[in-house]
Design an enzyme around this catalytic site. Structure first.
Site, mmCIF file in Angstrom:
data_model
loop_
_atom_site.group_PDB
_atom_site.id
_atom_site.type_symbol
_atom_site.label_atom_id
_atom_site.label_comp_id
_atom_site.label_asym_id
_atom_site.label_seq_id
_atom_site.Cartn_x
_atom_site.Cartn_y
_atom_site.Cartn_z
ATOM 1 N N ASP A 121 -3.597 -1.265 18.070
ATOM 2 C CA ASP A 121 -4.807 -0.468 17.863
ATOM 3 C C ASP A 121 -4.469 1.006 18.032
ATOM 4 O OD1 ASP A 121 -7.259 0.761 17.879
ATOM 5 O OD2 ASP A 121 -8.085 -0.414 19.540
ATOM 6 N N ASN B 228 -2.786 7.335 7.962
ATOM 7 C CA ASN B 228 -3.538 6.684 6.893
ATOM 8 C C ASN B 228 -4.554 5.656 7.378
ATOM 9 O OD1 ASN B 228 -3.835 5.639 3.972
ATOM 10 N ND2 ASN B 228 -3.094 3.827 5.062
ATOM 11 N N TYR C 258 -18.570 7.109 8.353
ATOM 12 C CA TYR C 258 -17.291 7.204 7.650
ATOM 13 C C TYR C 258 -17.050 8.632 7.161
ATOM 14 C CZ TYR C 258 -13.550 6.050 4.359
ATOM 15 O OH TYR C 258 -12.352 6.004 3.687
ATOM 16 N N LYS D 285 -14.143 11.442 8.395
ATOM 17 C CA LYS D 285 -13.150 11.988 7.477
ATOM 18 C C LYS D 285 -13.275 13.508 7.367
ATOM 19 C CE LYS D 285 -11.225 8.079 6.615
ATOM 20 N NZ LYS D 285 -9.857 7.796 7.117
ATOM 21 N N THR E 233 -8.649 -0.758 -3.028
ATOM 22 C CA THR E 233 -7.924 -1.247 -1.854
ATOM 23 C C THR E 233 -8.774 -2.306 -1.150
ATOM 24 O OG1 THR E 233 -8.833 0.249 -0.167
ATOM 25 C CG2 THR E 233 -7.023 1.105 -1.544
#
Length: 244
Positions: A62, A84, A153, A157, A188
């Protein structure tokens, strides 16, 4: 092999390496002669399934846990780092159960932002002391694009973009470059964790049909990028000059 794509005698660490962009980047570097890869992901089975020709060290764990990074202080410097790892979630800012939405908010922030910070904190120091290296941070276009239900999210970012900027300013004098890339829609496995995509797949009849539908709706080119295309962009930014 072009000199600027020759990673012979080089080492790299990639987080989120078990699938998607991370796995594609590992394969890209392997094809371009990387000597050693250290691959990090909480998906141990996904890491073990990667077939690579270079020397590989697999580190399941983690990235948001400081203890995971505790032994990195004594490691030799990496030449390259790809930050990433990330997880998705989708929920509105208002209207949900407060305890539930905050738990989900913190989970996204822990991996996408705290994990990225810990990755940089663990690896950058040795790079700086060695006098060179390169870092690429994956900070998708959600960082600058507002869409409903993406608050956690997108905010994680957006913060990651600024973290990359600060890391770049702190590292430049030591010969370490830090860049961020902002992929748009990419095919993905991250989509497979989203409830709305599960519904789209069922309605469209297949996963491929759902991806194609999202590409037509959401991108000027009418398609999503492949992970391999993004890996090529990362690879373009990784070479360091002069080479050590």
């Amino acid at each position: 092999m072009a000199a600027d794509l020759d990673f012979s005698n080089r080492s790299a660490l990639i987080t989120g390496a078990a699938s998607g962009i991370g796995a594609a980047t590992a394969h890209w570097l392997d094809r371009h002669g990387i000597a050693r890869l250290v691959l990090v992901d909480r998906n141990a089975d996904g890491l073990a399934a990667l077939k690579l020709g270079c020397q590989v060290e697999l580190l399941p764990g983690d990235i948001s846990d400081p203890d995971f990074w505790s032994d990195f202080a004594g490691r030799p410097a990496f030449d390259h780092l790809v930050v990433n790892a990330g997880i998705p979630d989708a929920f509105p800012v208002a209207g949900g159960d407060m305890q539930d939405v905050f738990r989900r908010w913190r989970r996204v922030m822990a991996v996408n932002l705290d994990g990225a910070f810990l990755t940089l904190a663990a690896v950058l120091g040795a790079m700086q002391q060695a006098g060179g290296g390169s870092v690429v941070v994956t900070a998708p276009a959600a960082a600058i694009k507002a869409e409903p239900t993406t608050a956690a999210y997108a905010a994680s970012k957006a913060a990651l973009v600024q973290l990359a900027r600060v890391a770049a300013r702190e590292s430049a004098a030591s010969g370490v470059r830090v860049n961020a890339i902002a992929p748009g829609g990419v095919d993905t496995p991250i989509w497979d964790a989203m409830d709305f995509f599960t519904d789209m797949t069922r309605e469209a009849g297949s996963r491929d049909a759902a991806i194609q539908a999202m590409g037509r709706m959401g991108t000027p080119l009418g398609r999503y990028a492949s992970a391999e295309e993004i890996a090529g962009q990362i690879g373009f930014l990784l070479p360091t000059w002069p080479q050590r």
